[in-house]
Design an enzyme around this catalytic site. Sequence first.
Site, PDB file in Angstrom:
ATOM      1  N   MET A  13       0.828  -1.200   0.000  1.00 12.10           N
ATOM      2  CA  MET A  13       0.000   0.000   0.000  1.00 12.10           C
ATOM      3  C   MET A  13       0.866   1.254   0.000  1.00 12.10           C
ATOM      4  O   MET A  13       0.526   2.265  -0.629  1.00 12.10           O
ATOM      5  CB  MET A  13      -0.926  -0.006   1.216  1.00 12.10           C
ATOM      6  CG  MET A  13      -2.079  -0.974   1.107  1.00 12.10           C
ATOM      7  SD  MET A  13      -3.291  -0.483  -0.136  1.00 12.10           S
ATOM      8  CE  MET A  13      -4.065   0.907   0.689  1.00 12.10           C
ATOM      9  N   HIS A 149      -9.289 -12.039   2.090  1.00  9.65           N
ATOM     10  CA  HIS A 149      -8.103 -11.239   1.842  1.00  9.65           C
ATOM     11  C   HIS A 149      -6.927 -12.116   1.431  1.00  9.65           C
ATOM     12  O   HIS A 149      -6.962 -13.336   1.559  1.00  9.65           O
ATOM     13  CB  HIS A 149      -7.728 -10.424   3.085  1.00  9.65           C
ATOM     14  CG  HIS A 149      -8.578  -9.209   3.287  1.00  9.65           C
ATOM     15  ND1 HIS A 149      -9.864  -9.274   3.783  1.00  9.65           N
ATOM     16  CD2 HIS A 149      -8.332  -7.902   3.041  1.00  9.65           C
ATOM     17  CE1 HIS A 149     -10.372  -8.047   3.847  1.00  9.65           C
ATOM     18  NE2 HIS A 149      -9.458  -7.203   3.406  1.00  9.65           N
ATOM     19  N   LYS A 153      -2.142 -10.962   4.938  1.00  9.56           N
ATOM     20  CA  LYS A 153      -2.791 -10.082   5.900  1.00  9.56           C
ATOM     21  C   LYS A 153      -2.638 -10.658   7.301  1.00  9.56           C
ATOM     22  O   LYS A 153      -2.948 -11.823   7.548  1.00  9.56           O
ATOM     23  CB  LYS A 153      -4.274  -9.906   5.553  1.00  9.56           C
ATOM     24  CG  LYS A 153      -4.996  -8.905   6.456  1.00  9.56           C
ATOM     25  CD  LYS A 153      -6.381  -8.575   5.932  1.00  9.56           C
ATOM     26  CE  LYS A 153      -7.124  -7.633   6.861  1.00  9.56           C
ATOM     27  NZ  LYS A 153      -6.404  -6.358   7.093  1.00  9.56           N
TER      28      LYS A 153
END
Length: 259
Positions: A13, A149, A153
């Site tokens: 991210m 996900h 994660k």
Amino acid sequence: MIKVFLAGYNGSMGQKAIKMIQANDDFKLVGGLAPSANDDDKNKYQLSNDMKLFNNLSDVNVSADVWVDFTVPSSVYENVKFAIEHGMRPVVGTTGLSDSQLDELKSMAKSHNLGGLIAPNFGLSAVLLMKFAQEAAQYFPDVEIIEMHHDDKKDAPSGTALNTAKLIDKVRPAHEQGADDNVETLDHVRGGDYNGIRIHAVRLPGYVAHEQVLFGGTGEALTIRQDSFDRGSFMNGVKIGIEKVMNISELVVGLENIM
């Protein structure tokens, strides 16, 4: 010009956030934090030479307006606390904060007269899913949540799924679902329990971020689903967050509350 500090700049991210910030003429990336940070990262991630990189939170020494955090659950609380104490408005996409930690950070931001945002999800489709789910729960009180996900994660359930349950819980009479004499022959097979709302977490390679909310009623069912196929889809929400926190004086939870 909004000066931005990016914690977790070298993560999946974080790399998307770098590109978004650099593409926006109103933002300037002034610093970054990562345990493995080194000067070679400036070439690797195409960062400006004057950007300051830090390995440790305690070493961070930079003037910034906004602290964007895409790190890990184990460090996000201390990161956000540090940001607020040093006058930086937090925009947080890292999940894993407890309710008590959220309350403390909200109180800190208020005492420092700082705006901030903690967003379980920056995807607009996820924000709308939560909004629609809360509305539907007024008519369908029997509901379960499945979130899916990628297998890297670290926390479960996802912040989005937990926030979905919290929003539903505000309008739904609390009750246990299923048979009164339900027996689990495998521990936790019915998933996590948030005030009677069951949450199931899936972790598999190939997935990014997905959620579906299943409602059941007499003779009918309703499913609301959202899918994020690329992390770049979250960047519009991050951009909105950076802009909006400059004009508020409290720490809010949920992108929908500043849109």
